[in-house]
Design an enzyme around this catalytic site. Structure first.
Site, short mmCIF file in Angstrom:
data_model
loop_
_atom_site.label_atom_id
_atom_site.label_comp_id
_atom_site.label_asym_id
_atom_site.label_seq_id
_atom_site.Cartn_x
_atom_site.Cartn_y
_atom_site.Cartn_z
N HIS A 204 1.01 -1.18 -0.03
CA HIS A 204 -0.09 -0.21 0.01
C HIS A 204 1.06 1.43 -0.02
O HIS A 204 0.31 2.45 -0.12
CB HIS A 204 -1.15 -0.15 1.11
CG HIS A 204 -0.50 0.34 2.71
ND1 HIS A 204 -0.73 1.56 3.08
CD2 HIS A 204 -0.09 -0.72 3.40
CE1 HIS A 204 -0.11 1.28 4.33
NE2 HIS A 204 0.10 0.09 4.57
N CYS A 328 0.67 7.40 12.07
CA CYS A 328 0.20 6.54 13.01
C CYS A 328 0.08 6.96 14.45
O CYS A 328 -0.41 6.78 15.35
CB CYS A 328 1.21 5.24 13.35
SG CYS A 328 2.02 4.61 11.79
N1 PLP Z 1 7.48 0.38 8.20
C1 PLP Z 1 7.33 1.50 7.78
C2 PLP Z 1 8.72 2.58 7.73
C3 PLP Z 1 6.06 2.15 7.69
O1 PLP Z 1 6.03 3.43 7.25
C4 PLP Z 1 5.10 1.26 7.86
C5 PLP Z 1 3.50 1.86 7.63
O2 PLP Z 1 3.42 3.07 7.89
C6 PLP Z 1 5.18 -0.20 8.12
C7 PLP Z 1 6.45 -0.65 8.27
C8 PLP Z 1 4.04 -0.91 8.33
O3 PLP Z 1 3.72 -1.69 7.22
P1 PLP Z 1 2.11 -1.99 7.14
O4 PLP Z 1 1.07 -0.90 6.99
O5 PLP Z 1 2.06 -2.79 5.70
O6 PLP Z 1 1.95 -3.25 8.12
#
Ligand code: PLP
Length: 393
Positions: A204, A328
């Protein structure tokens, strides 16, 4: 409320709009081709074949062999799986090295392990968000199992020298994992030409669907799966495959690889112009990580004399989507752990916003967004000056 088709979406590090060509590729696998890829008949073999095509496309985007790609439920699972695996290989190597600016999917896992008594070293960053490779080297000991370090920071876009650190870790017999969720589709990656053992990615973030990601597992390294219960993904991740998600991720990877460098030049030009406009027209605006090697699409900006939540609210009313620090974190009183680690003053921390650009953004949108931000910041500063004066009289 601003109509959806009039929104200016500047939050592409939170998620991206699914490319219509991706949706088109996925649809038959939500309708006609519903067979379970593990079944033995020809109807299911068609689904299996489509999954293998998607695996080839994802592998091509990051430069590895298709067999080194393990589909997961996203970046979070891929990150967790890599670290968990490394800790199961050698009972004498149970120490983890990571950084203070990781995404919560690595940071929270490491913090929880530390609370349960495991030895974890969190390496800090400079005021530009950079890492000192010497500090990582010093942190690695005879008992270190894995070094886990992001490729690109989701809040500031700062890029870490992962290839160099991977070499160093590999040389010391330590696993190296990188959370490349923000880097894939934005920087060219040829993982097979590096010493990286594990690399996490998420569809995504590059115009694919949500809830699907992958972990690159170097074919020469030992891997212990976290999810047990089936022999899917060559016994590396149990559970019936998210077929439509995998097909969508494959298509998104193919599209991302086609014009990666060309698109990033265009996006960097827009981002730089946007930053120039804000710096020129808003006194006290500063770009976080400006002097570091950064992604082409991310602008982390701190303003003085305002609170980011108020800016977000007013921009939202005008149809501009961006975030305070990281997506987040919206609604969290803690503030950004990344900007804190870079040593920003309390005032700049409170007034920081992240704008992240993508392939569906245009130059006129950038101009409109910048002028609305300039207006909103001026309005809020005026209001708080007014409030200070009335409090004084
Ligand atoms: N790692 C980073 C640097 C991210 O920005 C994100 C999502 O915001 C994730 C991991 C997590 O990915 P997912 O939303 O596919 O679990």
């Amino acid at each position: 409320m601003v109509r959806e088709d009039q929104l200016i979406y500047l939050d592409n590090n939170a998620t991206t709009r699914v490319d219509p060509a991706v949706v088109e590729e996925m649809l038959p696998f939500l309708t006609d081709y519903y067979g379970n890829p593990s079944s033995g008949y020809g109807f299911a073999a068609k689904v299996r074949e489509a999954i293998e095509t998607a695996r080839e496309r994802v592998a091509a985007l990051v430069g590895c062999a298709p067999g080194e790609i393990v589909f997961t439920s996203g970046g979070t699972e891929a990150n967790n799986a890599a670290i968990n695996s490394a800790l199961q290989i050698d009972a004498k190597r149970q120490h983890v090295v990571t950084t203070v600016v990781e995404h919560s999917s690595v940071l929270k896992q490491c913090q929880a392990m530390k609370e349960r008594g495991r030895d974890v070293t969190f390496v800090g960053v400079s005021s530009q968000g950079d890492i000192d490779p010497g500090e990582i080297e010093n942190a690695i000991g005879d008992n270190t199992a894995i070094v886990s370090m992001m490729w690109a920071n989701n809040e500031t876009g700062v890029l870490f020298p992962v290839e160099k650190i991977a070499d160093m870790s590999h040389g010391k017999g330590v696993f190296f994992h990188t959370d490349a969720v923000q880097a894939v589709g934005k920087v060219p990656i040829r993982v097979s030409e590096t010493a990286i053992h594990f690399l996490a990615l998420s569809a995504h973030k590059f115009h694919g669907p949500k809830g699907i990601g992958a972990l690159y597992v170097n074919k020469r390294v030992k891997f212990r799966p976290s999810l047990l219960g089936g022999s899917h993904e060559n016994s590396r991740r149990a559970g019936t495959e998210n077929v439509a998600g995998i097909i969508g991720m494959g298509k998104a990877a193919e599209i991302a690889a086609e014009k990666l460098e060309e698109e990033q030049v265009r996006i960097r030009r827009m981002r730089d112009h946007f930053e120039e406009l804000l710096e020129e027209k808003i006194g006290g605006a500063s770009i976080n990580g400006k002097d570091a090697n950064r992604l082409s699409n991310t602008a982390s900006v701190s303003f003085t004399g305002i609170e980011s939540d108020a800016v977000l609210m007013l921009l939202d009313r005008q149809g501009i989507c961006c975030s305070a620090g990281s997506a987040c974190k919206t609604g969290s009183p803690e503030g950004s752990h990344v900007l804190k680690a870079m040593g920003l003053s309390e005032e700049r921390l409170k007034g920081s916003l992240r704008f992240s650009f993508g392939k569906f953004n245009s130059e006129p949108e950038v101009e409109t967004a910048a002028s609305k931000i300039i207006e909103v910041v001026a309005k809020l500063r005026k209001m708080s000056a007014g409030a200070r004066i009335s409090a004084a009289v």
